[in-house]
Design an enzyme around this catalytic site. Structure first.
Site, PDB file in Angstrom:
ATOM      1  N   GLY A 134     -17.720  40.236 -17.067  1.00  0.00           N
ATOM      2  CA  GLY A 134     -17.662  40.857 -18.382  1.00  0.00           C
ATOM      3  C   GLY A 134     -16.773  40.072 -19.332  1.00  0.00           C
ATOM      4  O   GLY A 134     -15.952  39.250 -18.913  1.00  0.00           O
ATOM      5  N   CYS A 135     -16.913  40.338 -20.626  1.00  0.00           N
ATOM      6  CA  CYS A 135     -16.188  39.556 -21.634  1.00  0.00           C
ATOM      7  C   CYS A 135     -14.686  39.856 -21.607  1.00  0.00           C
ATOM      8  O   CYS A 135     -13.860  38.933 -21.507  1.00  0.00           O
ATOM      9  CB  CYS A 135     -16.779  39.793 -23.012  1.00  0.00           C
ATOM     10  SG  CYS A 135     -16.957  41.530 -23.489  1.00  0.00           S
ATOM     11  N   PHE A 136     -14.300  41.134 -21.698  1.00  0.00           N
ATOM     12  CA  PHE A 136     -12.881  41.478 -21.588  1.00  0.00           C
ATOM     13  C   PHE A 136     -12.332  41.019 -20.233  1.00  0.00           C
ATOM     14  O   PHE A 136     -11.209  40.518 -20.145  1.00  0.00           O
ATOM     15  CB  PHE A 136     -12.670  42.986 -21.725  1.00  0.00           C
ATOM     16  CG  PHE A 136     -12.524  43.487 -23.130  1.00  0.00           C
ATOM     17  CD1 PHE A 136     -11.640  42.895 -24.017  1.00  0.00           C
ATOM     18  CD2 PHE A 136     -13.259  44.575 -23.576  1.00  0.00           C
ATOM     19  CE1 PHE A 136     -11.491  43.371 -25.309  1.00  0.00           C
ATOM     20  CE2 PHE A 136     -13.134  45.057 -24.860  1.00  0.00           C
ATOM     21  CZ  PHE A 136     -12.242  44.455 -25.739  1.00  0.00           C
ATOM     22  N   ALA A 137     -13.132  41.218 -19.185  1.00  0.00           N
ATOM     23  CA  ALA A 137     -12.683  40.842 -17.841  1.00  0.00           C
ATOM     24  C   ALA A 137     -12.382  39.356 -17.757  1.00  0.00           C
ATOM     25  O   ALA A 137     -11.409  38.938 -17.113  1.00  0.00           O
ATOM     26  CB  ALA A 137     -13.733  41.229 -16.809  1.00  0.00           C
TER      27      ALA A 137
END
Length: 325
Positions: A134-137
């Site tokens: 994921g992007c935030f991850a």
């Protein structure tokens, strides 16, 4: 040349994948499947591609492609793979969250490798199935992995991160309208964001006895692209110690850079880079991490994984300049 297929071609991540793949020297776009746009020209939906391609969205699927990118909404990739079969030679890269957690990695006799190249590069090279992070991850893990790898996470980590409106996808909602986003700022899913699961699993992989909690507040920014994340936690060493630790950990990373100067979001927009900056105040280490949510946070990282899987140069097709001005 390898033949590439894309499932779910109308969204932001698919649009970026198409743009990158059209300019990749070793890929041929075989089909771009979209149930809602079949027969339409690609550039009618992705208007930045006018003059770049005359390809049309397809209503049929070629099961013999070399690599398949799944750009479907979260929860839909499993359903798609249950109803469609592909050649044993077809490698699959999923951009949803369907296979990111340990409990979901094994599916139909296949194992999905978590596709964070800075952590799993050698495993990715041998993989046939990838769960793209994921992007935030991605932004948060790259900020924290060196500390976990050296067993230095000894207290809770406080993370505050801001994402652009493209992070919410193309479907309209109250909080994606211009009138809401413009001159506005808000948080959402405080302490409960879905990317915390994959972040915590990677930390536990590296520092198995860590009891540190990642306390995460995600925010909506009034811009289109990018993630600006700050994380702080206790750190006993000096700033120079921290810089040495981070530069050592990322010395072979193709796209993760440690900057000695303050950083800002425009340095990474339209690139596959993650830029990190470190700051020490008393016993706290502040790590700032910036990425383009659609590239390093999604489609660019998917291409990076594809390059590793097929033995291409890791940076192939990803030598992109930031949109600074």
């Amino acid at each position: 040349m390898i033949d590439v297929g894309i499932i779910g071609g109308a969204g932001y991540t698919a649009g970026e994948l198409i743009r990158l793949l059209l300019n990749h020297p070793k890929t041929n776009l075989n089909f771009i499947y979209s149930t809602s746009n079949a027969g339409n020209k690609i550039h009618k939906v992705h208007q930045d591609l006018v003059g770049s391609t005359d390809l049309e969205f397809s209503s049929t699927i070629n099961p013999e492609v070399d690599v398949l990118f799944l750009c479907l909404g979260h929860g839909n990739s499993k359903a798609f793979l249950e109803s469609h079969s592909f050649s044993s030679k077809t490698k699959i890269i999923d951009l949803s969250n369907d296979f990111r957690l340990e409990a979901d990695r094994d599916f139909q006799g296949n194992h999905f490798v978590y596709g964070l190249p800075e952590l799993h590069k050698e495993t990715i090279k041998k993989a046939n199935f990838i769960a793209n992070p994921g992007c935030f991850a991605t932004a948060i893990q790259l900020a924290l992995l060196p500390l976990a790898a050296f067993q230095l996470l000894k207290s809770d980590v406080h993370v505050n991160a801001v994402t652009g409106s493209t992070g919410a996808g193309t479907s309209l909602s109250e909080t994606t309208h211009f009138t809401y986003r413009d001159n506005n700022f808000s948080h959402y899913k405080a302490f409960t964001h879905q990317h915390l699961g994959e972040i915590n699993e990677r930390i536990q992989d590296l520092q198995k006895k860590s009891t540190s909690e990642v306390i995460f507040v995600p925010n909506r920014g009034n811009f289109s692209r990018g993630i600006f994340a700050t994380a702080y936690t206790d750190f006993e060493g000096s700033l120079d110690d921290a810089k040495t630790l981070y530069k050592t950990y990322y010395q072979d990373a193709a796209f993760t850079v440690i900057s000695d100067e303050d950083i800002h979001l425009k340095q990474v927009v339209n690139t596959n880079k993650c830029i990190l900056h470190l700051h020490k105040h008393n016993n706290k280490l502040l790590i700032t991490s910036i990425i383009d949510n659609l590239l390093k946070g999604a489609s660019g990282q998917a291409i990076q994984n594809m390059n590793l899987m097929f033995g291409f140069e890791e940076t192939e097709g990803l030598r992109l300049k930031a949109n600074y001005f």
